[in-house]
Design a protein around this motif. Structure first.
Motif, short mmCIF file in Angstrom:
data_model
loop_
_atom_site.label_atom_id
_atom_site.label_comp_id
_atom_site.label_asym_id
_atom_site.label_seq_id
_atom_site.Cartn_x
_atom_site.Cartn_y
_atom_site.Cartn_z
N ASP A 104 -9.01 1.51 -5.29
CA ASP A 104 -9.59 2.27 -6.40
C ASP A 104 -11.01 2.73 -6.07
OD1 ASP A 104 -7.27 1.90 -7.81
OD2 ASP A 104 -8.10 0.44 -9.22
N LEU A 157 1.59 3.05 -3.40
CA LEU A 157 0.56 3.88 -4.00
C LEU A 157 0.13 5.02 -3.07
CD1 LEU A 157 -1.81 1.19 -5.60
CD2 LEU A 157 0.01 2.49 -6.70
N THR A 187 1.29 3.06 -12.76
CA THR A 187 1.68 1.80 -12.13
C THR A 187 1.13 0.60 -12.88
OG1 THR A 187 1.62 2.90 -9.97
CG2 THR A 187 1.64 0.50 -9.98
N TYR A 194 -3.54 10.08 -5.59
CA TYR A 194 -3.61 8.63 -5.82
C TYR A 194 -3.74 8.35 -7.31
CZ TYR A 194 -5.37 3.83 -5.73
OH TYR A 194 -5.55 2.48 -5.94
N ASP A 195 -4.58 9.12 -7.98
CA ASP A 195 -4.87 8.89 -9.39
C ASP A 195 -3.61 8.99 -10.26
OD1 ASP A 195 -6.64 8.49 -11.66
OD2 ASP A 195 -6.37 10.61 -12.10
N LYS A 219 0.80 -1.23 0.00
CA LYS A 219 0.00 0.00 0.00
C LYS A 219 0.83 1.27 0.00
CE LYS A 219 -2.17 0.78 3.83
NZ LYS A 219 -3.13 0.59 4.95
N VAL A 260 -6.02 -3.74 -4.58
CA VAL A 260 -5.93 -2.54 -5.42
C VAL A 260 -7.33 -2.11 -5.86
CG1 VAL A 260 -5.08 -1.58 -7.59
CG2 VAL A 260 -3.60 -3.05 -6.22
N ARG A 282 -1.47 5.95 -9.60
CA ARG A 282 -2.16 4.75 -10.08
C ARG A 282 -2.01 4.61 -11.60
NH1 ARG A 282 -3.91 0.68 -11.53
NH2 ARG A 282 -5.83 -0.42 -10.89
N LYS A 283 -2.11 5.72 -12.32
CA LYS A 283 -2.00 5.68 -13.78
C LYS A 283 -0.59 5.36 -14.24
CE LYS A 283 -5.84 8.82 -14.79
NZ LYS A 283 -6.24 10.19 -15.19
N TYR A 332 -10.63 5.73 -3.51
CA TYR A 332 -9.92 6.92 -3.95
C TYR A 332 -10.34 7.43 -5.33
CZ TYR A 332 -6.79 7.05 0.04
OH TYR A 332 -6.29 7.17 1.30
#
Length: 330
Positions: free
Chosen positions: A107, A66, A127, A120-121, A63, A103, A124-125, A110
């Motif tokens: 998602d 991210l 990863t 976070y976004d 965690k 995950v 995340r994009k 967040y």
């Protein structure tokens, strides 16, 4: 379609991938456990396959890759705010099936919970996820009971054997790095059952909320919050403003992991705290994992990784508590 490589060839590919990606995976930290003679498995940046711990479940979840434990949201001066730059490289993160399911939970909170979290976004994009198969079940995990023991939404699956490496690539960008390999059918290793089995309560009522089990287990809790911090699906944080000593009008705002089990978590203006008793906090955590989240999103928040059972200094077993709640509702 998958591929087979020699260990030497895979080392070359991994080295090239590391030029474009920051790679994070579970690593054995010698002497970094609770005591100086204990090791701990924790996520860190790696530069070779030899650094990765493929067999043992990580003591801490992915965690923090991210969601940093301590993240600067913005810097401020007297007249402006500045958002920190995002990382320069994309990321490859090695995860087991239960954590890939986690995950999805992150998602939901967040990105799909009425707003999209900017910080976070953007991570995340950037990863991609590498699945690590599980040939054997961990002792405390109960992923099979929750259906998180298998997954197919990975970007890359990688399995190391003695002298050979097998991969299954789904991401189009990553496929280019593996096209030189010998084509071969590759199927991930998944466990079908665990030593620990959990049955979720079917009929949760007001009586369930008042179960004496919460007082029983709450009386043993010391409010350390370790269960929340190792959990891959806990998402709560607090906000802190840090003022610099050389100029108290300048500083930064940070968000820092928080725990619903510690003092002050539910405190509001005026000093009122909704959940002062340990049993109330225990009930809040458990019911959020198996009831509240499912009522909103259609599936349970818990993924059955078992880390909370592993880390509790008072040997409080979340899985045992859930099973006892189920029996009470029969």
């Amino acid at each position: 379609m998958g591929y087979r490589f020699s260990k030497e060839k895979m080392d070359e590919i991994f080295s090239k991938l590391s030029e474009d990606f920051d790679v994070f995976a579970p690593v054995v930290k010698k002497g970094d456990g609770t005591f100086s003679d204990e090791d701990v498995v924790r996520y860190d940046k790696v530069h070779s396959l030899d650094e990765i711990e493929f067999e043992k479940k990580s003591d801490y979840s992915f965690k923090e890759i991210l969601l940093p434990i301590n993240e600067t949201v913005f810097y401020f001066t007297e007249d402006e705010t500045i958002v920190p730059k995002k990382p320069e490289k994309e990321r490859l993160v090695f995860l087991r099936s239960c954590d890939i399911h986690a995950v999805k939970r992150l998602d939901e909170i967040y990105l799909k919970n009425g707003f999209e979290d900017f910080y976070y976004d953007r991570i995340r994009k950037m990863t991609k996820f590498v699945l690590m198969g599980c040939s054997n079940s961990c002792e405390t995990g109960f992923c099979a009971s929750l259906g998180t023991n298998k997954c197919d939404n990975y970007d890359l699956y990688l399995k190391c054997t003695e002298g050979e490496v097998f991969v299954d690539v789904k991401d189009e960008e990553l496929k280019k790095a593996f096209e030189s390999g010998e084509k071969k059918d590759v199927n991930p290793d998944f466990v079908s059952e665990n030593p620990t089995k959990v049955t979720l309560p079917k009929n949760i009522t007001k009586d369930t909320m008042q179960s004496g089990l919460f007082k029983e287990y709450g009386s043993r809790c010391i409010k350390c919050g370790r269960c929340n911090f190792v959990c891959p699906t806990c998402t709560c944080f607090s906000m802190q403003d840090i003022f610099y000593k050389d100029n108290e009008k300048n500083g930064e705002r940070r968000r820092v992991w928080a725990s619903c089990q510690v003092d002050g978590y539910s405190q509001i203006a005026g000093g009122h705290e909704f959940r002062q008793d340990n049993s109330d906090r225990m009930r809040f955590k458990v019911m959020h994992k198996i009831y509240d989240f499912e009522k909103r999103f259609g599936y349970t928040m818990c993924v059955g990784c078992g880390r909370c059972d592993d880390v509790c200094p008072e040997y409080i077993s979340y899985s045992t508590l859930i099973n006892k709640l189920s029996k009470e509702g029969e």
